[in-house]
Design a protein around this motif. Sequence first.
Motif, PDB file in Angstrom:
ATOM      1  N   VAL A 117       9.849 -12.940  -9.872  1.00 27.99           N
ATOM      2  CA  VAL A 117      10.871 -12.170  -9.865  1.00 27.99           C
ATOM      3  C   VAL A 117      11.193 -11.494 -11.176  1.00 27.99           C
ATOM      4  CG1 VAL A 117      12.404 -13.346  -8.109  1.00 27.99           C
ATOM      5  CG2 VAL A 117      12.644 -14.065 -10.489  1.00 27.99           C
ATOM      6  N   ILE A 118      10.656 -11.934 -12.302  1.00 21.90           N
ATOM      7  CA  ILE A 118      10.983 -11.251 -13.575  1.00 21.90           C
ATOM      8  C   ILE A 118       9.659 -10.374 -13.793  1.00 21.90           C
ATOM      9  CG2 ILE A 118      10.334 -11.435 -16.160  1.00 21.90           C
ATOM     10  CD1 ILE A 118      11.803 -14.439 -15.624  1.00 21.90           C
ATOM     11  N   VAL A 119       8.473 -10.487 -13.206  1.00 20.76           N
ATOM     12  CA  VAL A 119       7.563  -9.624 -13.446  1.00 20.76           C
ATOM     13  C   VAL A 119       7.640  -8.428 -12.219  1.00 20.76           C
ATOM     14  CG1 VAL A 119       5.166  -9.178 -12.887  1.00 20.76           C
ATOM     15  CG2 VAL A 119       5.878 -11.076 -14.295  1.00 20.76           C
ATOM     16  N   THR A 120       8.282  -8.669 -11.105  1.00 21.03           N
ATOM     17  CA  THR A 120       8.513  -7.614 -10.150  1.00 21.03           C
ATOM     18  C   THR A 120       9.812  -6.569 -10.855  1.00 21.03           C
ATOM     19  OG1 THR A 120       7.667  -8.907  -8.526  1.00 21.03           O
ATOM     20  CG2 THR A 120       9.103  -7.138  -8.088  1.00 21.03           C
ATOM     21  N   ALA A 178      11.202  -1.720 -12.651  1.00 22.29           N
ATOM     22  CA  ALA A 178      11.872  -0.599 -13.500  1.00 22.29           C
ATOM     23  C   ALA A 178      10.781   0.351 -14.223  1.00 22.29           C
ATOM     24  CB  ALA A 178      12.607  -1.325 -14.520  1.00 22.29           C
ATOM     25  N   LEU A 179       9.720  -0.057 -14.617  1.00 21.21           N
ATOM     26  CA  LEU A 179       8.636   0.724 -15.364  1.00 21.21           C
ATOM     27  C   LEU A 179       8.112   1.634 -14.314  1.00 21.21           C
ATOM     28  CD1 LEU A 179       6.846  -1.927 -17.778  1.00 21.21           C
ATOM     29  CD2 LEU A 179       8.301  -0.215 -18.157  1.00 21.21           C
ATOM     30  N   ALA A 180       7.774   1.476 -13.071  1.00 24.78           N
ATOM     31  CA  ALA A 180       7.632   2.441 -12.033  1.00 24.78           C
ATOM     32  C   ALA A 180       8.591   3.458 -11.918  1.00 24.78           C
ATOM     33  CB  ALA A 180       7.071   1.721 -10.774  1.00 24.78           C
ATOM     34  N   PHE A 205       4.639   3.569  -4.258  1.00 22.09           N
ATOM     35  CA  PHE A 205       3.816   2.253  -4.531  1.00 22.09           C
ATOM     36  C   PHE A 205       4.303   1.062  -4.858  1.00 22.09           C
ATOM     37  CE2 PHE A 205       0.512  -0.331  -6.657  1.00 22.09           C
ATOM     38  CZ  PHE A 205      -0.455  -0.411  -5.724  1.00 22.09           C
ATOM     39  N   ALA A 206       5.211   1.121  -5.936  1.00 20.68           N
ATOM     40  CA  ALA A 206       5.751  -0.014  -6.467  1.00 20.68           C
ATOM     41  C   ALA A 206       6.818  -0.539  -5.608  1.00 20.68           C
ATOM     42  CB  ALA A 206       6.432   0.484  -7.794  1.00 20.68           C
ATOM     43  N   GLN A 207       7.453   0.459  -4.702  1.00 24.40           N
ATOM     44  CA  GLN A 207       8.519  -0.170  -3.982  1.00 24.40           C
ATOM     45  C   GLN A 207       8.021  -1.243  -2.719  1.00 24.40           C
ATOM     46  OE1 GLN A 207      12.075   0.190  -4.576  1.00 24.40           O
ATOM     47  NE2 GLN A 207      11.833  -1.560  -2.923  1.00 24.40           N
ATOM     48  N   ARG A 208       6.674  -0.584  -2.345  1.00 27.09           N
ATOM     49  CA  ARG A 208       6.145  -1.230  -1.181  1.00 27.09           C
ATOM     50  C   ARG A 208       5.692  -2.375  -1.701  1.00 27.09           C
ATOM     51  NH1 ARG A 208       3.285   2.706  -0.176  1.00 27.09           N
ATOM     52  NH2 ARG A 208       1.403   2.556  -1.167  1.00 27.09           N
ATOM     53  N   LEU A 209       5.236  -2.635  -2.864  1.00 26.82           N
ATOM     54  CA  LEU A 209       4.713  -3.893  -3.425  1.00 26.82           C
ATOM     55  C   LEU A 209       5.892  -5.003  -3.807  1.00 26.82           C
ATOM     56  CD1 LEU A 209       1.439  -2.883  -5.380  1.00 26.82           C
ATOM     57  CD2 LEU A 209       1.915  -3.853  -3.096  1.00 26.82           C
ATOM     58  N   VAL A 210       7.006  -4.563  -4.177  1.00 26.80           N
ATOM     59  CA  VAL A 210       8.259  -5.201  -4.403  1.00 26.80           C
ATOM     60  C   VAL A 210       8.374  -6.139  -3.090  1.00 26.80           C
ATOM     61  CG1 VAL A 210      10.496  -5.284  -4.670  1.00 26.80           C
ATOM     62  CG2 VAL A 210       9.035  -4.009  -6.278  1.00 26.80           C
ATOM     63  N   PRO A 268      15.115  11.104  -3.379  1.00 21.11           N
ATOM     64  CA  PRO A 268      16.650  11.353  -3.302  1.00 21.11           C
ATOM     65  C   PRO A 268      17.351  10.751  -4.364  1.00 21.11           C
ATOM     66  CG  PRO A 268      15.835   9.919  -1.424  1.00 21.11           C
ATOM     67  CD  PRO A 268      14.702  10.298  -2.312  1.00 21.11           C
ATOM     68  N   HIS A 269      18.642  11.345  -4.584  1.00 18.06           N
ATOM     69  CA  HIS A 269      19.589  10.903  -5.660  1.00 18.06           C
ATOM     70  C   HIS A 269      19.901   9.435  -5.288  1.00 18.06           C
ATOM     71  CE1 HIS A 269      22.825  10.599  -8.750  1.00 18.06           C
ATOM     72  NE2 HIS A 269      23.630  10.184  -7.652  1.00 18.06           N
ATOM     73  N   ARG A 270      20.075   9.060  -3.827  1.00 23.46           N
ATOM     74  CA  ARG A 270      20.772   7.818  -3.487  1.00 23.46           C
ATOM     75  C   ARG A 270      19.550   6.792  -3.802  1.00 23.46           C
ATOM     76  NH1 ARG A 270      20.957   4.753   1.992  1.00 23.46           N
ATOM     77  NH2 ARG A 270      22.541   3.433   1.598  1.00 23.46           N
ATOM     78  N   TYR A 271      18.152   7.105  -3.855  1.00 22.68           N
ATOM     79  CA  TYR A 271      17.411   6.084  -4.210  1.00 22.68           C
ATOM     80  C   TYR A 271      17.385   5.455  -5.879  1.00 22.68           C
ATOM     81  CZ  TYR A 271      12.964   3.634  -5.820  1.00 22.68           C
ATOM     82  OH  TYR A 271      12.121   2.708  -6.183  1.00 22.68           O
ATOM     83  N   TRP A 272      18.024   6.496  -6.581  1.00 20.32           N
ATOM     84  CA  TRP A 272      18.191   6.368  -8.110  1.00 20.32           C
ATOM     85  C   TRP A 272      19.507   5.487  -8.176  1.00 20.32           C
ATOM     86  CZ3 TRP A 272      13.931   6.256 -10.125  1.00 20.32           C
ATOM     87  CH2 TRP A 272      12.933   7.273  -9.971  1.00 20.32           C
ATOM     88  N   THR A 273      20.684   5.745  -7.490  1.00 19.62           N
ATOM     89  CA  THR A 273      21.645   4.857  -7.415  1.00 19.62           C
ATOM     90  C   THR A 273      21.442   3.429  -6.891  1.00 19.62           C
ATOM     91  OG1 THR A 273      22.800   6.923  -7.061  1.00 19.62           O
ATOM     92  CG2 THR A 273      24.146   4.775  -6.530  1.00 19.62           C
ATOM     93  N   LEU A 274      20.497   3.337  -5.885  1.00 21.32           N
ATOM     94  CA  LEU A 274      20.402   2.100  -5.408  1.00 21.32           C
ATOM     95  C   LEU A 274      19.548   1.422  -6.758  1.00 21.32           C
ATOM     96  CD1 LEU A 274      19.558   2.717  -1.690  1.00 21.32           C
ATOM     97  CD2 LEU A 274      21.782   1.557  -2.619  1.00 21.32           C
ATOM     98  N   ALA A 275      18.714   2.049  -7.076  1.00 25.44           N
ATOM     99  CA  ALA A 275      17.901   1.238  -8.055  1.00 25.44           C
ATOM    100  C   ALA A 275      18.662   0.672  -9.324  1.00 25.44           C
ATOM    101  CB  ALA A 275      16.649   2.332  -8.640  1.00 25.44           C
ATOM    102  N   ARG A 276      19.629   1.535  -9.697  1.00 24.72           N
ATOM    103  CA  ARG A 276      20.606   1.050 -10.757  1.00 24.72           C
ATOM    104  C   ARG A 276      21.360  -0.434 -10.283  1.00 24.72           C
ATOM    105  NH1 ARG A 276      21.090   6.314 -11.437  1.00 24.72           N
ATOM    106  NH2 ARG A 276      23.190   6.547 -10.527  1.00 24.72           N
TER     107      ARG A 276
END
Length: 160
Positions: A27-30, A35-37, A48-53, A128-136
């Motif tokens: 959970v820490i490394v992911t 976040a870096l991706a 790619f990062a989202q798929r591997l998460v 999309p903007h919604r992706y970034w909102t959900l990412a935060r």
Amino acid sequence: MDSVLFLDRAEWRILHFAGLAIFLGNVIVTAVWKALADRTRDPRTVAFAQRLVTLTDWVFTVGGVALILSSGFAMAHLMGWGGFEPAWLRWGLGLFVASGVLWGAILIPIQIVQARMARDFCDGGPIPHRYWTLARIWLWVGIVAVLLPMVNLYLMVVKP
């Protein structure tokens, strides 16, 4: 040794620590990796990062949780703590459950939505903007969901 559980307390403890290392490590490394991706803002990297998460959560987070819970309950049984008598044990289990609720109610649904969105931009389309909102939201709720088992780790080691 309790013949019903097949392993002794030391063997269960090894499994417990292995589950902890797999769970917290993942959970820490992911979270850091995602976040870096996301910071690159490159659609292919983010997708790619989202798929591997999602993949690593199913394999390592779920696997770690299974080891933690099975070994924890086995050790509690072997110690005669069926009612979770020590307060630190109840608090630890409560923190672990609270973290699980955050994962199940907020983080995993966000990951599912983000994974679906990532399929649409994995070939380089706009994110999309919604992706970034959900990412935060995922990042900040995820920080809390990781801190809870870290406090739990403290309780399990120190046993105040």
